[in-house]
Design a protein around this motif. Structure first.
Motif, PDB file in Angstrom:
ATOM      1  N   HIS B  28     117.076 -74.820  10.023  1.00 29.70           N
ATOM      2  CA  HIS B  28     118.105 -75.148  11.009  1.00 29.70           C
ATOM      3  C   HIS B  28     118.726 -76.495  10.687  1.00 29.70           C
ATOM      4  O   HIS B  28     118.050 -77.443  10.346  1.00 29.70           O
ATOM      5  N   GLY B  29     120.018 -76.575  10.771  1.00 29.96           N
ATOM      6  CA  GLY B  29     120.688 -77.845  10.516  1.00 29.96           C
ATOM      7  C   GLY B  29     120.861 -78.124   9.043  1.00 29.96           C
ATOM      8  O   GLY B  29     120.924 -79.271   8.622  1.00 29.96           O
ATOM      9  N   GLN B  30     120.900 -77.087   8.231  1.00 28.32           N
ATOM     10  CA  GLN B  30     121.125 -77.207   6.788  1.00 28.32           C
ATOM     11  C   GLN B  30     120.064 -78.057   6.094  1.00 28.32           C
ATOM     12  O   GLN B  30     120.314 -78.614   5.040  1.00 28.32           O
ATOM     13  N   GLN B  31     118.866 -78.196   6.663  1.00 27.03           N
ATOM     14  CA  GLN B  31     117.821 -78.922   5.956  1.00 27.03           C
ATOM     15  C   GLN B  31     117.262 -78.024   4.871  1.00 27.03           C
ATOM     16  O   GLN B  31     117.074 -76.831   5.077  1.00 27.03           O
ATOM     17  N   GLN B  32     117.003 -78.635   3.724  1.00 21.97           N
ATOM     18  CA  GLN B  32     116.473 -77.848   2.622  1.00 21.97           C
ATOM     19  C   GLN B  32     115.053 -78.315   2.314  1.00 21.97           C
ATOM     20  O   GLN B  32     114.783 -79.510   2.230  1.00 21.97           O
ATOM     21  N   HIS B  33     114.167 -77.360   2.144  1.00 23.40           N
ATOM     22  CA  HIS B  33     112.806 -77.677   1.737  1.00 23.40           C
ATOM     23  C   HIS B  33     112.516 -76.895   0.474  1.00 23.40           C
ATOM     24  O   HIS B  33     112.764 -75.696   0.425  1.00 23.40           O
ATOM     25  N   ARG B  34     111.983 -77.564  -0.510  1.00 28.61           N
ATOM     26  CA  ARG B  34     111.657 -76.863  -1.752  1.00 28.61           C
ATOM     27  C   ARG B  34     110.169 -77.024  -2.029  1.00 28.61           C
ATOM     28  O   ARG B  34     109.566 -78.049  -1.757  1.00 28.61           O
ATOM     29  N   GLY B  35     109.585 -75.942  -2.582  1.00 28.31           N
ATOM     30  CA  GLY B  35     108.165 -76.031  -2.936  1.00 28.31           C
ATOM     31  C   GLY B  35     107.646 -74.658  -3.308  1.00 28.31           C
ATOM     32  O   GLY B  35     108.390 -73.670  -3.308  1.00 28.31           O
ATOM     33  N   TRP B  36     106.360 -74.609  -3.619  1.00 26.04           N
ATOM     34  CA  TRP B  36     105.719 -73.334  -3.919  1.00 26.04           C
ATOM     35  C   TRP B  36     105.387 -72.657  -2.594  1.00 26.04           C
ATOM     36  O   TRP B  36     104.789 -73.257  -1.723  1.00 26.04           O
ATOM     37  N   LEU B  37     105.785 -71.401  -2.468  1.00 27.68           N
ATOM     38  CA  LEU B  37     105.521 -70.690  -1.230  1.00 27.68           C
ATOM     39  C   LEU B  37     104.073 -70.212  -1.238  1.00 27.68           C
ATOM     40  O   LEU B  37     103.701 -69.365  -2.059  1.00 27.68           O
ATOM     41  N   HIS B  38     103.279 -70.788  -0.358  1.00 25.73           N
ATOM     42  CA  HIS B  38     101.860 -70.450  -0.321  1.00 25.73           C
ATOM     43  C   HIS B  38     101.638 -69.172   0.477  1.00 25.73           C
ATOM     44  O   HIS B  38     100.897 -68.281   0.062  1.00 25.73           O
ATOM     45  N   THR B  39     102.289 -69.075   1.626  1.00 28.07           N
ATOM     46  CA  THR B  39     102.137 -67.871   2.438  1.00 28.07           C
ATOM     47  C   THR B  39     103.237 -67.825   3.492  1.00 28.07           C
ATOM     48  O   THR B  39     103.930 -68.815   3.726  1.00 28.07           O
ATOM     49  N   VAL B  40     103.379 -66.640   4.083  1.00 29.60           N
ATOM     50  CA  VAL B  40     104.269 -66.483   5.236  1.00 29.60           C
ATOM     51  C   VAL B  40     103.399 -65.926   6.359  1.00 29.60           C
ATOM     52  O   VAL B  40     102.722 -64.915   6.176  1.00 29.60           O
ATOM     53  N   ASP B  41     103.398 -66.585   7.487  1.00 31.62           N
ATOM     54  CA  ASP B  41     102.578 -66.105   8.595  1.00 31.62           C
ATOM     55  C   ASP B  41     103.189 -64.822   9.169  1.00 31.62           C
ATOM     56  O   ASP B  41     104.321 -64.839   9.620  1.00 31.62           O
ATOM     57  N   PRO B  42     102.456 -63.715   9.146  1.00 30.96           N
ATOM     58  CA  PRO B  42     103.053 -62.459   9.620  1.00 30.96           C
ATOM     59  C   PRO B  42     103.369 -62.457  11.116  1.00 30.96           C
ATOM     60  O   PRO B  42     104.197 -61.679  11.567  1.00 30.96           O
ATOM     61  N   VAL B  43     102.723 -63.352  11.874  1.00 35.22           N
ATOM     62  CA  VAL B  43     102.950 -63.359  13.325  1.00 35.22           C
ATOM     63  C   VAL B  43     104.241 -64.095  13.666  1.00 35.22           C
ATOM     64  O   VAL B  43     105.047 -63.635  14.467  1.00 35.22           O
ATOM     65  N   THR B  44     104.447 -65.270  13.030  1.00 33.00           N
ATOM     66  CA  THR B  44     105.608 -66.080  13.410  1.00 33.00           C
ATOM     67  C   THR B  44     106.656 -66.155  12.308  1.00 33.00           C
ATOM     68  O   THR B  44     107.697 -66.755  12.509  1.00 33.00           O
ATOM     69  N   ALA B  45     106.362 -65.585  11.140  1.00 30.65           N
ATOM     70  CA  ALA B  45     107.251 -65.675   9.972  1.00 30.65           C
ATOM     71  C   ALA B  45     107.427 -67.106   9.491  1.00 30.65           C
ATOM     72  O   ALA B  45     108.409 -67.420   8.821  1.00 30.65           O
ATOM     73  N   SER B  46     106.490 -67.990   9.801  1.00 24.18           N
ATOM     74  CA  SER B  46     106.587 -69.375   9.328  1.00 24.18           C
ATOM     75  C   SER B  46     106.252 -69.431   7.845  1.00 24.18           C
ATOM     76  O   SER B  46     105.358 -68.729   7.366  1.00 24.18           O
ATOM     77  N   VAL B  47     106.955 -70.296   7.131  1.00 26.90           N
ATOM     78  CA  VAL B  47     106.819 -70.385   5.680  1.00 26.90           C
ATOM     79  C   VAL B  47     106.024 -71.631   5.327  1.00 26.90           C
ATOM     80  O   VAL B  47     106.385 -72.739   5.733  1.00 26.90           O
TER      81      VAL B  47
END
Lengths: 126, 212
Positions: B28-47
């Motif tokens: 949100h707000g055009q913030q960019q985060h870069r990194g290795w994706l460790h997991t995605v929480d299936p409940v909240t879709a948090s990265v």
């Protein structure tokens, strides 16, 4: 004659047979997306694969949460608000975080609950 | 609340494709985060994104909440070393277990030999070890990597794992060879220690010593 003691009826506690994560609970329905993401596969093989993926990713996420305990976290919230706090615990639906020593512009809160709906991202160092 | 975004509507199989990839997340707000994706929480879709530091050093973790994710773009793939580092990131392992791919392979061979030495049937199934047909040991083959639906077998095998000797010949947790270390028994003669099975076959820590 002894004075009768009034009986206080407490609200029902959580279902002792469930695992705690109840997608049909009113709290979850009110605050979370109305349905879990699922492809709704009827094919058992695909369903098993989806469950395996879901379990693997959820386990990784929970381990991440565990490793956050007692660490200093930076929370980035809406309206360009940044706060720092020591992480305590999360609830099972990841709707609230319990934190200590919350540094806010108006002072330090010893204990606080942060609503996850208000958080955009958070970060910490391992 | 805003309508469910495209990211949150994906299925766990879709999210699984992003795991162990280097991604750029637009929040949100055009913030960019870069990194290795460790997991995605299936409940909240948090990265969960990880920025790795030097090898075996610290790293920094950022999590973007599912409701704030706008776009996830893949920019790279992880090699085997990075993938292994990512998968063992939040597991609290002993330092001697964290190692290279060769170390993990060597540990698997050691574990297999140890189990066979103890007359426990074990076979290799891909990367895992299938023990007695009911228990699976996954890399990096530590006690917390044992999976089974049978609690008795799990406890026994974990105990066996704890007693596995290191290449130097000494078990991890036995300090001295004179057997004076006992768990919770104040035995004067020290003859019933929890780690060493007694000659009469009594392997339980709960049994009080004879002279008590």
């Amino acid at each position: 004659m002894k004075t009768p003691v009034c009986v206080v009826r407490l609200p029902r506690g959580p279902d002792p047979h469930g695992r705690g994560f109840d997608p049909t609970s009113p709290r979850y329905l009110a605050l979370c997306p109305s349905s879990l993401s699922t492809s709704g596969e009827a094919d058992p093989v695909a369903l098993r694969a989806e469950q395996r993926a879901r379990a693997m990713m959820r386990e990784r996420f929970l381990r991440c949460l565990i490793s956050m305990a007692n660490k200093k976290i930076q929370f980035l919230m809406y309206e360009r608000v940044t706060v720092a706090a020591v992480f305590g615990a999360s609830d099972i639906d990841v709707l609230n975080f319990q934190v200590s020593d919350l540094q806010t512009p108006i002072g330090v809160q010893t204990e606080a609950l942060i609503r996850c709906q208000d958080v955009i991202s958070y970060s910490f160092d391992m | 609340m805003s309508t469910t975004s495209a990211w949150r509507q994906q299925t766990p199989r879709d999210w699984e494709h992003y795991v162990n990839k280097q991604v750029t997340v637009t929040a949100h707000g055009q913030q960019q985060h870069r990194g290795w994706l460790h997991t995605v929480d299936p409940v909240t879709a948090s990265v969960v994104l990880v920025q790795l530091g030097e090898a075996a050093g610290g790293c920094s973790v950022s999590v973007v909440m599912g409701h704030a994710v706008e776009q996830v773009e893949v920019v790279g793939e992880a090699d085997e070393e990075t993938a292994m580092r990512l998968s063992s990131l939040f597991r609290s392992e002993a330092p001697e277990l964290r190692g290279s791919v060769e170390d993990v392979k060597r540990r698997r061979e050691e574990l297999r030999g140890w189990l066979q030495q103890n007359r426990v049937p074990v076979e290799e199934v891909g990367e895992d070890l299938l023990v007695a047909g009911v228990l699976t040991v996954r890399p990096p083959y530590a006690e917390q990597d044992c999976f089974s639906s049978n609690q008795m077998v799990l406890a026994r095998i974990q105990g066996l794992l704890a007693r596995m000797p290191t290449p130097a010949g000494q078990p991890f947790d036995q300090p001295a060879a004179d057997g004076q270390q006992s768990c919770d028994q104040p035995a004067a003669d020290g003859q019933q220690s929890c780690d060493q099975p007694a000659a009469d076959g009594q392997q339980s820590c709960d049994q009080p010593s004879v002279g008590f």
